[in-house]
Design a protein around this motif. Structure first.
Motif, PDB file in Angstrom:
ATOM      1  N   LEU A  55      -5.869  11.056   0.139  1.00 32.58           N
ATOM      2  CA  LEU A  55      -4.438  11.273   0.390  1.00 32.58           C
ATOM      3  C   LEU A  55      -3.591  10.715  -0.741  1.00 32.58           C
ATOM      4  O   LEU A  55      -2.637  11.369  -1.212  1.00 32.58           O
ATOM      5  CB  LEU A  55      -4.056  10.632   1.720  1.00 32.58           C
ATOM      6  N   LEU A  56      -3.917   9.526  -1.220  1.00 37.42           N
ATOM      7  CA  LEU A  56      -3.153   8.935  -2.318  1.00 37.42           C
ATOM      8  C   LEU A  56      -3.333   9.726  -3.606  1.00 37.42           C
ATOM      9  O   LEU A  56      -2.372   9.884  -4.383  1.00 37.42           O
ATOM     10  CB  LEU A  56      -3.593   7.492  -2.523  1.00 37.42           C
ATOM     11  N   ALA A  59      -1.170  12.801  -3.322  1.00 36.49           N
ATOM     12  CA  ALA A  59       0.246  12.445  -3.489  1.00 36.49           C
ATOM     13  C   ALA A  59       0.561  12.162  -4.950  1.00 36.49           C
ATOM     14  O   ALA A  59       1.610  12.594  -5.473  1.00 36.49           O
ATOM     15  CB  ALA A  59       0.579  11.233  -2.619  1.00 36.49           C
ATOM     16  N   PHE A  63       3.358  14.318  -7.145  1.00 36.41           N
ATOM     17  CA  PHE A  63       4.474  13.648  -7.821  1.00 36.41           C
ATOM     18  C   PHE A  63       4.411  13.853  -9.335  1.00 36.41           C
ATOM     19  O   PHE A  63       5.446  14.030  -9.987  1.00 36.41           O
ATOM     20  CB  PHE A  63       4.462  12.158  -7.497  1.00 36.41           C
ATOM     21  N   ASN A 165       6.989   8.807  -0.112  1.00 35.58           N
ATOM     22  CA  ASN A 165       5.844   8.066  -0.642  1.00 35.58           C
ATOM     23  C   ASN A 165       5.483   6.888   0.252  1.00 35.58           C
ATOM     24  O   ASN A 165       4.289   6.583   0.439  1.00 35.58           O
ATOM     25  CB  ASN A 165       6.166   7.573  -2.047  1.00 35.58           C
ATOM     26  N   LEU A 168       3.456   8.224   3.138  1.00 34.17           N
ATOM     27  CA  LEU A 168       2.093   8.560   2.714  1.00 34.17           C
ATOM     28  C   LEU A 168       1.263   7.299   2.479  1.00 34.17           C
ATOM     29  O   LEU A 168       0.080   7.245   2.856  1.00 34.17           O
ATOM     30  CB  LEU A 168       2.149   9.402   1.442  1.00 34.17           C
ATOM     31  N   ASP A 284       0.771   5.417  -6.757  1.00 35.58           N
ATOM     32  CA  ASP A 284      -0.228   5.954  -5.833  1.00 35.58           C
ATOM     33  C   ASP A 284      -1.620   5.964  -6.463  1.00 35.58           C
ATOM     34  O   ASP A 284      -2.614   5.678  -5.779  1.00 35.58           O
ATOM     35  CB  ASP A 284       0.167   7.367  -5.403  1.00 35.58           C
TER      36      ASP A 284
END
Length: 430
Positions: A55-56, A59, A63, A165, A168, A284
């Motif tokens: 997931l990170l 993300a 971004f 963010n 997340l 992230d």
């Protein structure tokens, strides 16, 4: 503004007595934790931590794309038309309308017309470079004489990426969010049953269920999972948001008033947007790397846990070991059920007796072969240490079935001591 050497020395004299002891204690903690973690071996990344890392990473990629792809950023009319800041408003938007028609659009959009109506002074154009086209074209309560109003209108747009963010990051470092999906997709445990003549204890079904869920539920018990970074990640995310607001609120947009060429303009809004998204992507990515390092135990857990959490982690580890022992006991109880069933069923008992009769006959025939006898004798004489095998067998039997002589001797000694002291001895169970 330059900082003089005298100011630096004054700051060092003031902060050195505070920071040096903390730095030394942290260094000693790092060395002690590294020395204690040398015996721990890396492991595979747990399922919950692996989902958080994915997931990170996603993300960070989103971004990074939003921050570095120019087509996804709001349009800068000065850069699009290659015009300087002092260009007349009609000439600027006529150029923009021609570019739009060349691209297949009918002309100026409603936002372009609203922006054209706001370009009434140099101050409006400077605020455009500071807060972007959306704030200048759509703010209903803003004016060139009150720049703070544009800042208040732009605050939600500035905080939106940080809030997304933060959500997340909270999901990626949650200890229970991903377990909801794993528990819903797992199959239900079989019904429990009581073993016959197996004594008190957990049922086989309960032991199996405990064994199945033990490894997945306790990935963070030793402080090496994703949840250990939750508080620190939230703090860093809040600091990034506060720094972004500070930079946007204190920027001096009058610095562009003296720019006579397009290359001299400083488009603060677009630069700040790129810096914001790239910094979130880097944050992230760094958090994903830390979660991976701690989840695979490549970072010492003592450096990750907050002070005072060692007792909690120890208690959780003890509870996990107790559940594993309970699961092993349940499996042993299941073995007892199978043995009871095979011993009480006549057909199974006859099949077991026939198997062992066939096994004895087969081994007797094998041991009567001359080559087998010579090979066994050679192994016993040359390759097998009989005394070592005997010692290992005695040690194994002593570990499985402890001798009663030591317990009887200890009970007799306790009884003798009690009689000599005049106390009434407790009942000794032989």
């Amino acid at each position: 503004m330059a900082i003089s050497w005298g100011t630096i020395k004054s700051l060092l004299i003031f902060f050195a007595p505070i920071l040096l002891p903390k730095a030394l204690s942290y260094y000693r903690a790092v060395r002690a934790a590294s020395a204690s973690a040398r015996g721990s071996r890396p492991r595979a990344l747990p399922a919950a931590a692996r989902r958080g890392v994915v997931l990170l990473a996603l993300a960070a990629g989103v971004f990074l794309v939003l921050g570095l792809v120019p087509a996804l950023a709001p349009e800068n009319v000065f850069a699009r038309t290659q015009s300087r800041l002092q260009i007349p408003t009609d000439v600027l938007f006529n150029r923009l309308a021609a570019l739009r028609r060349d691209a297949g659009a009918p002309g100026l959009a409603p936002d372009d017309e609203a922006l054209r109506a706001r370009f009434v002074s140099l101050e409006s154009r400077l605020l455009y470079l500071r807060f972007g086209p959306d704030a200048l074209a759509r703010c209903p309560f803003c004016g060139p004489d009150d720049p703070r109003a544009y800042f208040y209108y732009a605050v939600p747009a500035l905080l939106a990426p940080h809030l997304v963010n933060l959500v997340l990051v909270s999901l990626a470092t949650s200890a229970s969010f991903f377990s909801l999906f794993s528990s819903s997709s797992s199959s239900p445990s079989p019904p429990s049953f009581k073993p016959v003549d197996s004594g008190p204890g957990p049922t086989a079904g309960e032991g199996k269920a405990a064994g199945d869920t033990d490894d997945d539920d306790d990935d963070d018990d030793d402080g090496s999972g994703a949840s250990v970074w939750r508080g620190r990640a939230a703090l860093v995310a809040a600091l990034l948001a506060a720094l972004d607001l500070y930079l946007a609120g204190t920027y001096n947009h009058q610095a562009n008033a003296r720019a006579t060429r397009l290359a001299d303009l400083a488009p603060f809004f677009w630069r700040q947007r790129t810096l914001r998204l790239v910094s979130l992507a880097g944050f992230d990515a760094a958090l994903a790397a830390l979660v991976w390092l701690s989840g695979t135990r490549r970072l010492p857990a003592a450096l990750l846990l907050p002070r005072g959490s060692g007792a909690v982690a120890t208690a959780k580890a003890a509870a996990r070991a107790a559940r594993r022992l309970q699961a092993a006991r349940g499996r042993l109880a299941a073995v007892g059920v199978v043995r009871n069933a095979s011993a009480r069923d006549e057909a199974l008992r006859q099949r077991a007796a026939a198997y062992w009769a066939h096994e004895v006959r087969l081994m007797r025939e094998v041991m009567e072969d001359r080559d087998v006898v010579e090979g066994v004798n050679d192994a016993l004489r040359n390759r097998v240490d009989i005394q070592r095998v005997t010692r290992d067998a005695d040690a194994y039997v002593a570990g499985v079935l402890p001798r009663l002589e030591s317990e009887v001797a200890a009970a007799a000694a306790a009884s003798t001591t009690a009689e000599e002291s005049g106390a009434v001895p407790e009942t000794v169970v032989g």
